[in-house]
Design an enzyme around this catalytic site. Sequence first.
Site, mmCIF file in Angstrom:
data_model
loop_
_atom_site.group_PDB
_atom_site.id
_atom_site.type_symbol
_atom_site.label_atom_id
_atom_site.label_comp_id
_atom_site.label_asym_id
_atom_site.label_seq_id
_atom_site.Cartn_x
_atom_site.Cartn_y
_atom_site.Cartn_z
ATOM 1 N N THR A 122 -67.996 -63.507 33.454
ATOM 2 C CA THR A 122 -67.152 -64.360 34.288
ATOM 3 C C THR A 122 -67.099 -63.880 35.740
ATOM 4 O O THR A 122 -67.227 -62.674 35.996
ATOM 5 C CB THR A 122 -65.730 -64.379 33.686
ATOM 6 N N ASP A 123 -66.829 -64.811 36.642
ATOM 7 C CA ASP A 123 -66.645 -64.432 38.058
ATOM 8 C C ASP A 123 -65.399 -63.559 38.253
ATOM 9 O O ASP A 123 -65.237 -62.924 39.294
ATOM 10 C CB ASP A 123 -66.586 -65.678 38.959
ATOM 11 N N GLU A 124 -64.497 -63.549 37.257
ATOM 12 C CA GLU A 124 -63.246 -62.789 37.414
ATOM 13 C C GLU A 124 -63.488 -61.278 37.462
ATOM 14 O O GLU A 124 -62.615 -60.537 37.891
ATOM 15 C CB GLU A 124 -62.271 -63.109 36.283
ATOM 16 N N TYR A 160 -57.435 -59.497 31.054
ATOM 17 C CA TYR A 160 -58.617 -60.262 30.603
ATOM 18 C C TYR A 160 -59.856 -59.850 31.405
ATOM 19 O O TYR A 160 -60.907 -59.511 30.834
ATOM 20 C CB TYR A 160 -58.372 -61.768 30.760
ATOM 21 N N LYS A 185 -63.359 -57.973 30.252
ATOM 22 C CA LYS A 185 -64.696 -58.571 30.428
ATOM 23 C C LYS A 185 -65.592 -57.651 31.263
ATOM 24 O O LYS A 185 -66.780 -57.482 30.966
ATOM 25 C CB LYS A 185 -64.583 -59.949 31.108
#
Length: 343
Positions: free
Chosen positions: A126-128, A149, A153
Site C-alpha cells: 500500500t501507499d500508506e 495498519y 504492512k
Amino acid sequence: MKNLLVTGGAGFIGSNFARYMLEKYPHYKIVVFDKLTYAGNLDNLRDVASSPRYAFVQGDICSADEVQGAIRAHAIDTIVNFAAETHVDRSILDADAFLRTNVVGTFVLLEAAKQFGLERYHQISTDEVYGWVDKPAHEDDPLIPRSPYAAAKASGDLMVNAYYVTHHVPTTITRASNTVGPYQYPEKVVPLFITNALENEPLPLYGDGKQIRDWLYVTDHCEAVDVVLHQGKVGEVYNVGGDNERHNVEVVKLILDTLDKSPDLVRRVADRSGHDRRYSLGIEKIEQLGWKPRHSFEGALTETIHWYAENKWWWQKIKSGDYREYYERQYGERLRTSEAITV
Ligand code: NAD
Ligand code: DAU
C-alpha cells in the site's frame, strides 16, 4: 506460472483479481486461500465458483500447515498475497490481528515460497507505508508508516525484501493507492458513504475533509498486478497509483450528486487519530512496463456508485450483521457529537 494461490482472495481486491485472471488466462488455475474473516465473503466469488479452474481453500496464512497443505494439494507455483487486516480505523481500536496476519502471515508465506521453490511470491502492499507525504513518493523513498495498519504492512514489505536478498526467493511488491469498485466491504469511506446515502443515513466525514487520497479503480489495480507478475523484475517494488488525487470533500460531493441526495446528510465528526493528510505516488516505474490507469476519478467513482445502487442484496446482508456493533463502536459517540458541515 499457471497455478496461483491467491491468498485473501475472498476479500475486495483479491476476488476481483481472481475473476480477472480466470477470464484473461484460460490455462491458469486460481486457488483462493482465505480465512473468511469479517471481510472475507464467498458471495464475492459466486460467479466464478463453478469454474473447473477455480478452487477455494479455507485457511489462515499464519498456519504453516494449512499454507503448505494447499501448495501441495494444488501444485502451486505462484503466491499472490492479498490477505491482510486492511482497515486503519480497526487497527486503531485493536492492532493485534494486524500484527499477526500482516507480519507473521507474510513470513509464513515467504517460508513456504522458499521451501517449495516457488516461481514467484508477490506481495500486495500500500501507499500508506510511505506515510503522510507532501510530494509523490517513489519506490526507494523511506518507509515512515504512521498507523498500526501501515506499520504492519511496511513490516511485511521489509520481510519480503529480506527473503529476496537472503534466501533468493523471487519476490515482487506492488504498493497501490486507495482502490474502489465492486465488493468492497462497507467500512471503507467510498462504500460506506454510498450505502449510507442510499439509506438516507448520515455520512461521517472526519475532521475538515481536506485530506487527500489517490483513487484507483479495482480493475486497474488488478491489471497492474498482472503486468508486474509477468513483466516485473524480481526483487523490485512498483507503485500503482490512479493519478486521481482528490480531497475527501470532493468524493462526498460526487457521491451525493450522482445519487441526487441532500448535502445535509454530511456530518463533520471527530477526526481519526494520527490521520495522514495526503498519500501520493510517483508511478513512472510501472509506466515503463506499459501500464497506466484507465479510469478517471469520475469514471471510477461513478461505476462504483452504480454497482452499489444495483447490488443492494450484497451489502444489505453485511450491514445487518456484526457490522452494526462495529458501526456503533466507531461512529456512535462521534455522530451524537457531530456538526453540520457545508460541502
Ligand atoms: P479486504 O479486507 O477486503 O480483504 C482481505 C481478505 O483477507 C479477506 O477476504 C479476509 O478474510 C482475508 N484474510 C484476513 N486475514 C487472513 C488470514 N490470516 N489468512 C487468510 N486470509 C485472511 O482487503 P482489500 O481491500 O481487498 O485489500 C487486499 C490487499 O490490498 C491488502 O493486502 C491491502 O493491504 C492491500 N491494499 C488495499 C487497498 C485498498 O484501497 N483497499 C489499497 C492498497 C493496498
Ligand atoms: O491508501 C491505500 C489504503 O487505502 C489501503 O492500504 C487500506 O487498506 C484502505 O483501507 C485505504 O486506507 P484509508 O485509510 O485511506 O481508507 P478509508 O476508506 O478508511 O479512508 C479514506 C479517507 O476517508 C481517509 O482520509 C479517512 C476518511 N474517512 C474514512 C472513513 C471510514 C472519513 O472521513 N470518514 C469515514 O467514516
